[in-house]
Scaffold this active site. Structure first.
Site: not given
Length: 103
Positions: A10-12
Site C-alpha cells: 500500500g505504500d511501497l
C-alpha cells in the site's frame, strides 16, 4: 485484468525498504489493504529506488499480466492526487500528464 483483490503493502516506495548487513531485504511502514496487485508495482515505479530485476522477479513469481506496465500510470494517479493535496502543486505536472493521456 480481473484477478481479484490481493493484500498489498500500500505504500511501497524506496523509503519503505532496507537491506540489512547480511543482505536480507525488509519492507516496513505498510499501509495494508486489499487491492489490485499492480498498485504496489506502480508505486515502486512512481517513487523509484528498485532495481529492474525486482520487477522481473515479481512478474515471474506472481503470474501478473505481462502488460502491467501499460497500466501503471492509471494506478499512479491516486497517490499523485494525494501528494498534490498534501504537499502542493509540485505534483500537478505528473497528474496532468496522466490525465492528458485519457483525453
Amino acid at each position: 485484468p480481473d484477478d481479484g483483490p490481493h493484500l498489498i503493502h500500500g505504500d511501497l516506495w524506496s523509503g519503505n525498504y532496507l537491506q540489512a548487513q547480511d543482505g536480507t531485504y525488509y519492507l516496513f511502514d505498510p499501509a495494508l489493504y486489499f487491492g489490485h496487485k499492480e498498485m504496489d508495482l506502480a508505486m515502486m515505479q512512481l517513487f523509484g529506488g528498485f532495481h529492474n530485476n525486482v520487477y522481473e522477479m515479481y512478474e515471474e513469481i506472481s503470474g501478473i499480466d505481462k502488460n502491467w506496465k501499460q497500466r501503471s500510470s492509471l494506478f499512479q494517479l491516486y497517490p499523485l492526487l494525494v501528494h498534490l493535496n498534501l504537499f502542493g502543486k509540485g505534483y500537478k505536472p505528473q497528474v496532468m500528464a496522466i490525465l492528458n493521456t485519457y483525453k
